[in-house]
Design an enzyme around this catalytic site. Structure first.
Site, PDB file in Angstrom:
ATOM      1  N   HIS A  56      61.278  38.722  17.219  1.00 45.27           N
ATOM      2  CA  HIS A  56      61.183  39.952  16.565  1.00 45.27           C
ATOM      3  C   HIS A  56      60.610  41.135  17.596  1.00 45.27           C
ATOM      4  O   HIS A  56      59.931  41.012  18.446  1.00 45.27           O
ATOM      5  CB  HIS A  56      60.076  39.789  15.390  1.00 45.27           C
ATOM      6  CG  HIS A  56      60.104  40.769  14.468  1.00 45.27           C
ATOM      7  ND1 HIS A  56      59.454  41.995  14.738  1.00 45.27           N
ATOM      8  CD2 HIS A  56      60.599  40.961  13.189  1.00 45.27           C
ATOM      9  CE1 HIS A  56      59.641  42.857  13.804  1.00 45.27           C
ATOM     10  NE2 HIS A  56      60.443  42.409  12.863  1.00 45.27           N
ATOM     11  N   GLU A  76      68.447  43.683  14.360  1.00 48.82           N
ATOM     12  CA  GLU A  76      67.263  44.826  13.849  1.00 48.82           C
ATOM     13  C   GLU A  76      66.998  45.677  15.051  1.00 48.82           C
ATOM     14  O   GLU A  76      66.507  45.531  15.832  1.00 48.82           O
ATOM     15  CB  GLU A  76      65.883  43.723  13.660  1.00 48.82           C
ATOM     16  CG  GLU A  76      66.226  42.879  12.609  1.00 48.82           C
ATOM     17  CD  GLU A  76      64.785  42.638  12.054  1.00 48.82           C
ATOM     18  OE1 GLU A  76      64.296  42.894  10.850  1.00 48.82           O
ATOM     19  OE2 GLU A  76      63.840  42.251  12.808  1.00 48.82           O
TER      20      GLU A  76
END
Ligand code: PEP
Length: 240
Positions: free
Chosen positions: A93, A162
């Site tokens: 992430h 993302e």
């Protein structure tokens, strides 16, 4: 029947123990035919969630160690995540990369350990700054090529696109740009024979844009960050 659309709730550090218990009382509202829900709470919440989650909702972790055992204070290994019921785990992430110094080498090791422990990695990739489509594709190719995903042709993987600049700020990229990148990622997977890999989008997903995102034919699902900690919003997003 069409393949189920995937909704991954990344709770980050936004859901307390008490709120997780509240979630368990409303979770049935998230269960729909042909929709796959994966909830990713903080580590200490995993066992209680595993015991009380609805059968149709799956459990994911937000991170795992790149080590299996040893003097690594504060780390949690993939084998233990499997033991407490995690079927999925987010790795790479952008918050882990930028705030906690996670490198591509560490992410590669984490993916390998997750696969070894029968956990599907949710591998996050994405550019740091708003860029042209070509620049983004080059950046993603560089990130993905370092992760040794070629070794996992037989395994389930999820790649999460993302863009860092779209996370947490309500700045959704243009749907046409997201579509181009998702199609590019699908082609990347086809070229590398990653036939069991799904592609999801994450970054400012909310009730206002989920319908448009679901129109992207090549998109398998979404990651919902901040909005997933507001359970009514999450219920609305999943029901739209
Ligand atoms: C995320 O951090 O994975 C994410 C998608 O965040 P947000 O929805 O808050 O942009």
């Amino acid at each position: 029947m069409n393949k189920p659309f995937i909704y991954i709730a990344n709770w980050k550090l936004n859901v307390s123990y008490a709120q997780a218990q509240e979630f368990l009382t409303i979770q049935d509202n998230l269960v729909h035919t042909n929709k796959q829900i994966i909830v990713c709470p903080t580590f200490p919440l995993l066992p209680i969630m595993q015991q009380q989650l609805a059968e149709q909702i799956q459990l994911g972790a937000q991170n795992c160690s790149n080590f299996t055992k040893g003097s690594y204070t504060g780390e949690v290994d993939a084998q233990t995540l499997n033991a407490v019921g995690c079927a999925y785990c987010i790795v790479g992430h952008s918050e882990r990369r930028t705030l906690f110094g996670e490198t591509d080498e560490m992410i590669t090791q984490k993916v390998a350990l997750l696969i070894k422990n029968n956990i599907t990695p949710i591998v996050c990739v994405g550019e740091q700054h708003k860029s042209t489509t070509v620049q983004t594709q080059e950046y993603l190719a560089q990130q993905l090529n370092k992760l040794n995903l070629d070794s996992y042709k037989q395994n389930s993987l999820i790649i999460a696109y993302e863009p860092s600049w779209a996370i947490g700020g309500g700045k959704l990229p243009d749907i046409t740009d997201i579509t181009t990148i998702i199609e590019w990622l699908q082609n990347y997977c086809a070229d590398n024979q990653l036939i069991h890999t799904k592609i999801v989008y994450g970054g400012s997903v909310d009730e206002g844009n989920i319908v448009a995102l679901k129109q992207i034919a090549s998109l398998d699902g979404v990651i919902i960050g901040s909005a997933s900690a507001d359970f009514q919003k999450l219920i609305n997003i999943v029901s739209l």
